[in-house]
Design a protein around this motif. Structure first.
Motif, PDB file in Angstrom:
ATOM      1  N   PRO A 111       0.829  -1.190   0.000  1.00 23.16           N
ATOM      2  CA  PRO A 111       0.000   0.000   0.000  1.00 23.16           C
ATOM      3  C   PRO A 111       0.874   1.254   0.000  1.00 23.16           C
ATOM      4  O   PRO A 111       1.982   1.246   0.502  1.00 23.16           O
ATOM      5  CB  PRO A 111      -0.786  -0.113   1.316  1.00 23.16           C
ATOM      6  CG  PRO A 111      -0.805  -1.576   1.613  1.00 23.16           C
ATOM      7  CD  PRO A 111       0.517  -2.093   1.098  1.00 23.16           C
ATOM      8  N   SER A 115      -1.729   5.427   2.892  1.00 26.58           N
ATOM      9  CA  SER A 115      -2.631   4.465   3.524  1.00 26.58           C
ATOM     10  C   SER A 115      -2.866   4.830   4.980  1.00 26.58           C
ATOM     11  O   SER A 115      -1.943   4.930   5.764  1.00 26.58           O
ATOM     12  CB  SER A 115      -2.026   3.061   3.457  1.00 26.58           C
ATOM     13  OG  SER A 115      -2.730   2.190   4.303  1.00 26.58           O
ATOM     14  N   GLY A 117      -4.767   2.900   6.810  1.00 23.79           N
ATOM     15  CA  GLY A 117      -5.092   1.650   7.465  1.00 23.79           C
ATOM     16  C   GLY A 117      -3.873   0.902   7.957  1.00 23.79           C
ATOM     17  O   GLY A 117      -3.885   0.358   9.053  1.00 23.79           O
ATOM     18  N   LEU A 152      -7.666  -2.622  -3.395  1.00 24.20           N
ATOM     19  CA  LEU A 152      -6.449  -2.135  -2.734  1.00 24.20           C
ATOM     20  C   LEU A 152      -5.307  -1.992  -3.734  1.00 24.20           C
ATOM     21  O   LEU A 152      -4.566  -1.006  -3.720  1.00 24.20           O
ATOM     22  CB  LEU A 152      -6.038  -3.079  -1.602  1.00 24.20           C
ATOM     23  CG  LEU A 152      -6.880  -3.024  -0.324  1.00 24.20           C
ATOM     24  CD1 LEU A 152      -6.504  -4.162   0.606  1.00 24.20           C
ATOM     25  CD2 LEU A 152      -6.722  -1.682   0.379  1.00 24.20           C
ATOM     26  N   LYS A 184      -8.539  -2.577   4.080  1.00 19.79           N
ATOM     27  CA  LYS A 184      -7.534  -1.958   4.948  1.00 19.79           C
ATOM     28  C   LYS A 184      -7.714  -2.416   6.391  1.00 19.79           C
ATOM     29  O   LYS A 184      -6.738  -2.718   7.087  1.00 19.79           O
ATOM     30  CB  LYS A 184      -7.619  -0.429   4.862  1.00 19.79           C
ATOM     31  CG  LYS A 184      -7.108   0.128   3.555  1.00 19.79           C
ATOM     32  CD  LYS A 184      -7.006   1.638   3.581  1.00 19.79           C
ATOM     33  CE  LYS A 184      -8.354   2.290   3.690  1.00 19.79           C
ATOM     34  NZ  LYS A 184      -8.282   3.759   3.624  1.00 19.79           N
ATOM     35  N   LYS A 188      -4.992  -4.544   8.480  1.00 15.54           N
ATOM     36  CA  LYS A 188      -4.495  -3.994   9.744  1.00 15.54           C
ATOM     37  C   LYS A 188      -4.682  -4.999  10.880  1.00 15.54           C
ATOM     38  O   LYS A 188      -3.762  -5.228  11.677  1.00 15.54           O
ATOM     39  CB  LYS A 188      -5.244  -2.691  10.051  1.00 15.54           C
ATOM     40  CG  LYS A 188      -4.802  -2.016  11.340  1.00 15.54           C
ATOM     41  CD  LYS A 188      -5.586  -0.740  11.539  1.00 15.54           C
ATOM     42  CE  LYS A 188      -5.223  -0.103  12.874  1.00 15.54           C
ATOM     43  NZ  LYS A 188      -6.007   1.119  13.133  1.00 15.54           N
TER      44      LYS A 188
END
Length: 197
Positions: A111, A115, A117, A152, A184, A188
């Motif tokens: 990412p 980002s 996240g 994504l 995301k 995470k």
């Protein structure tokens, strides 16, 4: 009475957005060179930080330029500085992974720096991701539903807008935002529970 001659207004150099649009349309490498030149120090700095070798960093700067020849004609980039930072970072991470990769390793894209996240898990400015972190990200990405993976990838790696993702995938804007948000969050959660910091 004095006569004043009208002087020709000086032509303004094209803006970055105009150069980008012209390059996407015509593919003139001179336009690409004009776009890339102001960011050489930025790209070189990112590459040096990751690769820790001046010659390797210089090689990476040229390889990224060659990549831009096709990438900037395919993607509509809004913020070139941010896009180049992400592109340079991903290029270096993939190069480092390629050097260490086992035969079965599959390359993935990380990412981008924006980002919200998983940036705290992967932000190169704070903590360089280890091979273990990258492998865990790969596993986490593989566990996402295909629609979340696709959104994504398009949003962070290919720098596509919500509308462009909707056009490419057939999802409506609400679905695109939902897939990005859920993807995301899932990344995470997985990384927070599996990656030791």
């Amino acid at each position: 009475m004095f006569l004043f001659r009208r002087t020709k207004p000086q032509e303004q150099p094209p803006t970055e957005a105009e150069l980008l649009a012209h390059y996407r349309t015509h593919g003139d490498v001179q336009d690409l060179g004009r776009l890339y030149e102001p960011y050489l120090h930025l790209v070189y700095g990112v590459c040096l930080r990751y690769l820790h070798d001046e010659a390797d960093a210089k090689d990476a700067v040229m390889q990224i330029f060659e990549k831009l020849v096709t990438d900037l004609r395919r993607h509509e980039v809004q913020n070139l500085s941010s896009w180049l930072h992400t592109t340079a970072r991903n290029h270096c991470l993939m190069e480092l992974r390629r050097r260490k990769a086992s035969p079965e390793a599959v390359e993935i894209s990380l990412p981008g720096v924006e980002s919200d996240g998983v940036a705290h898990l992967l932000d190169a400015d704070d903590d360089f991701p280890t091979e273990e972190h990258l492998q865990q990200l790969e596993v986490a990405m593989a566990r996402l539903p295909p629609e979340q993976q696709r959104c994504l990838d398009l949003f962070y790696r290919q720098q596509q807008s919500y509308q462009e993702i909707a056009d490419l995938t057939g999802y409506d804007l609400k679905q695109v935002k939902s897939h990005l948000q859920n993807g995301k969050r899932n990344l995470k959660l997985y990384l927070a529970s599996h990656v030791a910091r």
